[in-house]
Motif scaffolding. Structure first.
Motif, short mmCIF file in Angstrom:
data_model
loop_
_atom_site.label_atom_id
_atom_site.label_comp_id
_atom_site.label_asym_id
_atom_site.label_seq_id
_atom_site.Cartn_x
_atom_site.Cartn_y
_atom_site.Cartn_z
N TRP A 144 0.87 -1.18 0.00
CA TRP A 144 0.00 0.00 0.00
C TRP A 144 0.91 1.23 0.00
CZ3 TRP A 144 -4.81 0.41 -1.39
CH2 TRP A 144 -5.47 1.63 -1.21
N LEU A 160 -0.76 -2.87 3.72
CA LEU A 160 -2.07 -2.53 4.27
C LEU A 160 -2.02 -2.40 5.79
CD1 LEU A 160 -4.73 -4.61 2.26
CD2 LEU A 160 -4.41 -2.13 2.27
N ASN A 186 0.26 0.59 6.85
CA ASN A 186 -0.46 1.86 6.67
C ASN A 186 -1.42 2.11 7.82
OD1 ASN A 186 -1.68 4.11 4.87
ND2 ASN A 186 -3.43 2.80 5.29
N PRO A 194 -7.96 0.94 4.18
CA PRO A 194 -6.90 1.93 3.97
C PRO A 194 -7.38 3.36 3.70
CG PRO A 194 -7.15 0.57 2.02
CD PRO A 194 -8.00 -0.06 3.08
N TYR A 222 -8.91 -5.00 -4.12
CA TYR A 222 -7.62 -4.42 -3.72
C TYR A 222 -6.90 -3.81 -4.92
CZ TYR A 222 -2.56 -4.49 -3.15
OH TYR A 222 -1.22 -4.16 -3.20
N TYR A 259 -6.07 0.08 -5.40
CA TYR A 259 -4.65 0.46 -5.44
C TYR A 259 -4.34 1.26 -6.71
CZ TYR A 259 0.37 0.24 -4.73
OH TYR A 259 1.68 0.60 -4.51
#
Length: 206
Positions: A30, A35, A38, A112, A195, A199
């Motif tokens: 991330w 992840l 973060n 996130p 994801y 991203y």
């Protein structure tokens, strides 16, 4: 935003095996971190008593990647019993260590888009002492984590033992819950496609 340390501890739940993701999502990239990294970095921006991370599946591999942070890392060997058991495990650590906290802020490792500014709003709302539970809004009028529970719920949280977290507690005490809406949609990343899409949107379009 107050610089004063809030009398709450943070519990980050990161014990799952990420079966739907097909790989430990805690360690997925991330930005310049992962992840979970973060989430920890976001939590460490807050003025709280302690940041606790509950691990379980892939404990050794994940611990190796996060041990440099100033956090408490717990190993929930009963992680297969679900989210509720991991939350109870974190609360048990707090109560057995005789910490005098007013409440706990519960965060997941796979959200996130939740930032420090929003978490501070939850804490500020909790510090007003008007509501014993401060929760986060989802789509379809649902609400849940990140969530702050007052210490009066610790005894009930200790009994959790399934994969539904504290949903029934929120439902039972609905009239006492204050719900805040985050600036960005409150997303859980469970599937690889979700994801990769998020991203790409977040980092590859810049």
């Amino acid at each position: 935003m107050s610089k004063k340390t809030s009398n709450i501890s943070i519990i980050i739940l990161a014990a799952g095996a990420s079966k739907r993701m097909g790989t430990p999502k805690q360690l997925l990239k991330w930005g310049n971190s992962t992840l979970l990294g973060n989430t920890i970095e976001t939590a460490l921006k807050l003025s709280v008593k302690e940041v606790i991370v509950v691990l379980g599946a892939n404990y050794n591999a994940i611990k190796k990647e996060i041990k440099h942070y100033p956090i408490t890392i717990l190993n929930n060997e009963d992680w297969q019993k679900g989210l509720g058991k991991s939350l109870a495990f974190g609360v048990e650590y707090i109560t057995s260590s005789k910490q005098k906290v007013d409440g706990i802020l519960v965060i997941l490792a796979d959200q996130p888009l939740i930032n420090a500014q929003f978490l501070n709003k939850l804490i500020d709302e909790f510090n007003k002492k008007e509501h014993p539970i401060i929760a986060t809004s989802y789509k379809n009028k649902k609400y849940g984590v990140p969530v702050i529970f007052d210490k009066i719920y610790f005894e009930e949280l200790l009994t959790l033992n399934d994969d539904y977290g504290a949903k029934h507690l929120l439902k039972k005490n609905k009239s006492l819950v204050k719900i805040l809406i985050p600036e960005l949609e409150n997303l859980d990343l469970d599937l690889k496609a979700d994801y990769e899409s998020l991203y790409k949107e977040k980092f590859n379009n810049k």
